[in-house]
Design a protein around this motif. Sequence first.
Motif, PDB file in Angstrom:
ATOM      1  N   VAL A  50      28.571  28.670  32.017  1.00 62.91           N
ATOM      2  CA  VAL A  50      28.446  30.076  31.600  1.00 62.91           C
ATOM      3  C   VAL A  50      29.007  30.997  32.677  1.00 62.91           C
ATOM      4  N   GLY A  51      28.700  30.690  33.920  1.00 59.36           N
ATOM      5  CA  GLY A  51      29.205  31.512  35.011  1.00 59.36           C
ATOM      6  C   GLY A  51      30.714  31.493  35.111  1.00 59.36           C
ATOM      7  N   THR A  52      31.316  30.316  35.053  1.00 60.79           N
ATOM      8  CA  THR A  52      32.772  30.219  35.188  1.00 60.79           C
ATOM      9  C   THR A  52      33.485  30.828  33.982  1.00 60.79           C
ATOM     10  N   VAL A  53      32.964  30.585  32.784  1.00 53.44           N
ATOM     11  CA  VAL A  53      33.581  31.152  31.580  1.00 53.44           C
ATOM     12  C   VAL A  53      33.416  32.666  31.563  1.00 53.44           C
ATOM     13  N   GLY A  54      32.227  33.140  31.926  1.00 53.64           N
ATOM     14  CA  GLY A  54      32.003  34.583  31.974  1.00 53.64           C
ATOM     15  C   GLY A  54      32.920  35.275  32.966  1.00 53.64           C
ATOM     16  N   ALA A  55      33.112  34.660  34.128  1.00 56.25           N
ATOM     17  CA  ALA A  55      34.019  35.229  35.128  1.00 56.25           C
ATOM     18  C   ALA A  55      35.450  35.244  34.618  1.00 56.25           C
ATOM     19  N   SER A  56      35.847  34.203  33.898  1.00 52.15           N
ATOM     20  CA  SER A  56      37.196  34.151  33.339  1.00 52.15           C
ATOM     21  C   SER A  56      37.414  35.265  32.316  1.00 52.15           C
ATOM     22  N   MET A  57      36.409  35.557  31.524  1.00 57.42           N
ATOM     23  CA  MET A  57      36.511  36.643  30.535  1.00 57.42           C
ATOM     24  C   MET A  57      36.636  37.993  31.227  1.00 57.42           C
ATOM     25  N   LEU A  58      35.865  38.185  32.295  1.00 61.60           N
ATOM     26  CA  LEU A  58      35.980  39.427  33.060  1.00 61.60           C
ATOM     27  C   LEU A  58      37.360  39.563  33.691  1.00 61.60           C
ATOM     28  N   GLN A  59      37.880  38.452  34.169  1.00 61.12           N
ATOM     29  CA  GLN A  59      39.194  38.450  34.802  1.00 61.12           C
ATOM     30  C   GLN A  59      40.284  38.881  33.828  1.00 61.12           C
ATOM     31  N   GLN A  60      40.195  38.434  32.612  1.00 64.10           N
ATOM     32  CA  GLN A  60      41.205  38.764  31.608  1.00 64.10           C
ATOM     33  C   GLN A  60      41.182  40.237  31.223  1.00 64.10           C
ATOM     34  N   ARG A  61      40.059  40.900  31.445  1.00 64.46           N
ATOM     35  CA  ARG A  61      39.928  42.306  31.075  1.00 64.46           C
ATOM     36  C   ARG A  61      40.262  43.266  32.214  1.00 64.46           C
ATOM     37  N   LEU A  62      40.615  42.732  33.357  1.00 67.96           N
ATOM     38  CA  LEU A  62      40.910  43.602  34.496  1.00 67.96           C
ATOM     39  C   LEU A  62      42.172  44.422  34.241  1.00 67.96           C
ATOM     40  N   PRO A  63      42.125  45.728  34.460  1.00 68.22           N
ATOM     41  CA  PRO A  63      43.338  46.545  34.311  1.00 68.22           C
ATOM     42  C   PRO A  63      44.268  46.330  35.503  1.00 68.22           C
ATOM     43  N   SER A  64      45.546  46.505  35.274  1.00 62.96           N
ATOM     44  CA  SER A  64      46.531  46.347  36.349  1.00 62.96           C
ATOM     45  C   SER A  64      46.583  47.614  37.190  1.00 62.96           C
ATOM     46  N   ILE A  65      46.557  47.452  38.510  1.00 66.88           N
ATOM     47  CA  ILE A  65      46.700  48.582  39.414  1.00 66.88           C
ATOM     48  C   ILE A  65      47.632  48.174  40.543  1.00 66.88           C
ATOM     49  N   THR A  66      48.170  49.182  41.241  1.00 63.46           N
ATOM     50  CA  THR A  66      49.030  48.912  42.381  1.00 63.46           C
ATOM     51  C   THR A  66      48.243  49.058  43.676  1.00 63.46           C
ATOM     52  N   ALA A  67      48.816  48.574  44.753  1.00 64.20           N
ATOM     53  CA  ALA A  67      48.146  48.633  46.048  1.00 64.20           C
ATOM     54  C   ALA A  67      47.869  50.076  46.476  1.00 64.20           C
ATOM     55  N   SER A  68      48.737  51.002  46.086  1.00 61.37           N
ATOM     56  CA  SER A  68      48.560  52.402  46.485  1.00 61.37           C
ATOM     57  C   SER A  68      47.342  53.039  45.824  1.00 61.37           C
ATOM     58  N   GLU A  69      46.861  52.464  44.727  1.00 62.46           N
ATOM     59  CA  GLU A  69      45.701  53.005  44.018  1.00 62.46           C
ATOM     60  C   GLU A  69      44.380  52.510  44.584  1.00 62.46           C
TER      61      GLU A  69
END
Length: 248
Positions: A29-48
Amino acid sequence: MTSLFAQDQDGPYYLSLKREMLYTGSGLVGTVGASMLQQRLPSITASEVKQPNLSGFDQMGLGNYSQKARNFSNQTLFSTLSLPALFLVGKKSRRDISTIALLYFETMLINQGITDLVKMTALRPRPYIFEESFPSTTVLNSNDRSSFFSGHTSGAATASFFTARVFADYYPDSKLKPYVWGMAAALPALTGYLRIRAGRHYPSDVLVGYLVGGAVGYLIPTLHKKKPKGKSLSIAPSMGGVYLNYRF
């Protein structure tokens, strides 16, 4: 597989299907839940990314970048992860290697689930992002924002403390126990130090990873230990008061 859950095992550990499914399931559950969160991360640049307010302790994580240290940390991690294979050498542990392997799998899976969930929740930028040489237009991936806490350190601590705990349970009278525990403490500490030198983590990332991994590696085998047989004291009510029974 059924033999793993036999009730008459001679080793120090007791396995039950219900409990092993619970432990394994929680790790999944922990690994799958983390994977789902990872897929929803918005893209940002280093300057942000704003540089976090760091304590004096964590300031030591800035200004480091060593590819050699990073490569060495990978080697120490993989070497530590292979430590339980040494149980094939001892007669007592070799006889129960299937039980030890299952416990090790559960232990590492639980630690991985905890580590991944915290990483994807904290989203702490790694120290190297704030170096002047790091391009500000770089689009950051999830790994660039997974500094807290150190997965290398937690994984190494889990494996090493698991190995020491299991060794102590199978060979309680061994003169090697102090050296095994010393190794268990030193290897993840070395891995954590190398991760700081590599510019991948702040000291607090390593410290928390060490504590979490060490706790998981120690506790999972401990929770599986059989209850000692022999002397026992039981208390029960009786018509004349309280009945005490002490069994040798």
